[in-house]
Enzyme design. Sequence first.
Site, short mmCIF file in Angstrom:
data_model
loop_
_atom_site.label_atom_id
_atom_site.label_comp_id
_atom_site.label_asym_id
_atom_site.label_seq_id
_atom_site.Cartn_x
_atom_site.Cartn_y
_atom_site.Cartn_z
N LYS A 112 1.58 3.77 10.54
CA LYS A 112 1.32 4.52 11.77
C LYS A 112 -0.01 5.28 11.71
O LYS A 112 -0.61 5.57 12.74
CB LYS A 112 2.45 5.51 12.05
CG LYS A 112 3.85 4.90 12.13
CD LYS A 112 4.00 3.89 13.24
CE LYS A 112 5.43 3.60 13.66
NZ LYS A 112 6.31 3.04 12.65
C1 LIG Z 1 7.45 2.16 12.81
C2 LIG Z 1 7.85 1.39 11.61
C3 LIG Z 1 8.30 0.06 11.70
C4 LIG Z 1 8.51 -0.63 13.03
O1 LIG Z 1 7.33 -0.81 13.75
P1 LIG Z 1 7.38 -1.13 15.34
O2 LIG Z 1 5.98 -1.16 15.77
O3 LIG Z 1 8.15 0.01 15.94
O4 LIG Z 1 8.09 -2.41 15.51
C5 LIG Z 1 8.56 -0.62 10.53
N1 LIG Z 1 8.42 -0.03 9.33
C6 LIG Z 1 8.02 1.25 9.20
C7 LIG Z 1 7.91 1.84 7.84
C8 LIG Z 1 7.72 2.00 10.33
O5 LIG Z 1 7.31 3.27 10.21
#
Ligand SMILES: *Cc1c(COP(=O)(O)O)cnc(C)c1O
Length: 466
Positions: A112
């Site tokens: 993120k």
């Molecule tokens: C947010 C997240 C996901 C999922 O990603 P999306 O874009 O919501 O599909 C998978 N793994 C981790 C560690 C995350 O933080």
Amino acid sequence: MLYYSTRGLDVSKNFSEVLHSGLAGDGGLFVPKFIPKLDIEVLNKWRDLSYEELAIEIISLFSGDCFSKSELTEIVHDSYSGFQHELKSPLIELGNNHYFLELFHGPTFAFKDFAMQVIAKMFAKTLQKKSLKINIVTATSGDTGSAAVEAFKDVSNVNLYVLYPHERISKIQRMQMTTSNAKNVKVFAVQGTFDDCQSIVKKLFADKALASEVNLSGVNSINWARILVQIIYYFSAFYQIKDLPNGKLSFSVPTGNFGDAYAGYLAKKMGLPIDKIIVATNKNDILDRVFKTGVYRSNSVSKTLSPSMDIQVASNFERLLFDLLNNDTKEVGKLMKHLSSKGHFDLEKRILSSISRDFDSGAVTDKDTIATINHFFNEREIILCPHSAIGVNVGKKFVDVGETVVSLGTAHPAKFKETVESALDMRIQIPTALKGVVEKKERVKVIPPSKEQLADEIRKSYLRAY
Ligand SMILES: *Cc1c(COP(=O)(O)O)cnc(C)c1O
């Protein structure tokens, strides 16, 4: 580049309007007028660019005249200066034709950070130009919230409200958010699931009086700018592979809200030689089911060892739907209405077969997640976080039938210390930056899953625009 809503009623917005609004006014999601297609010369030319240079090229295809080249350069360089790895998204080999893209070298140890760092700086820049103030509300399954707190903590014209599902995220994820001393950040533990948190956010946006009174914005992956910035590392991964046996590769993507996987699909549409985007889910397998049966129906959310993927409403699927229905906004609106009134919608065979040209999928149980963590530690001494393990587990099945696969490493194992240590039956190393977090004092308010209560909280403390 102009943008319009998947539901057709909110049109002709520019990049900064889309950045600031998050969700479109008609409840839909913003999409660009077209996806630029790169020719082979451009793809070859980009091969030797640094991560930052690649980012500038890709973002500027979509950001119109919102930033000058020098502003964008500054935004991108500031964003990635805090990353712990020179390559930002290094690619390692897990086995023959199986690679692992490490997306957890940013300040909060999950992928993120890649987009959140950039959009926080985009907000700061665009708000400053217009002397605007904005209040951002975001739902998180754990990692978006910590990335947002870190990225927005010093941005003076922004207030940030974070909603996470109470007792459904890891201790470190929680403490990364609740121990922030930033005055412009408020964290709420919602007594419910991530889907409840996301639904509160959507209801806040639907409350037109509130949304305009407090100048509301969102930074979940429903915000187009997040998706855009996530396209970059698919290109970076491709360029790091030296030998591609049949010229094409697939990506296995641990998936919740379908933001990351959708960004990969866009990379393919832009011309990157991607075969399949493999959507890997945990027990919350709504996307695996829709790809296999054509029926999109949310079940209740199950708690798993991969909490960041405990989601049953994959918001970004609406963007794919829009594409599959040939940009027919009326039809998208009809299906989304059916979903909210009847709890499901069904895709025609023709649409399902067009999905299968670009996507594959698989769901992984907690037991197999643990087995995968053990396997790669025993074989390679690589420690996977539970989400990354799900991507690797599903990805490996495709490697075994002859594909070249990059599995995305979405978070650092230390963020899920308890789960990983119990899987491996040993202590793991915790990065210094995370060790400090668990010693700080927490600040959080537990609230019921009520939009009204949150609206009141926001009204008490929001930044006034003028
Ligand atoms: C947010 C997240 C996901 C999922 O990603 P999306 O874009 O919501 O599909 C998978 N793994 C981790 C560690 C995350 O933080």
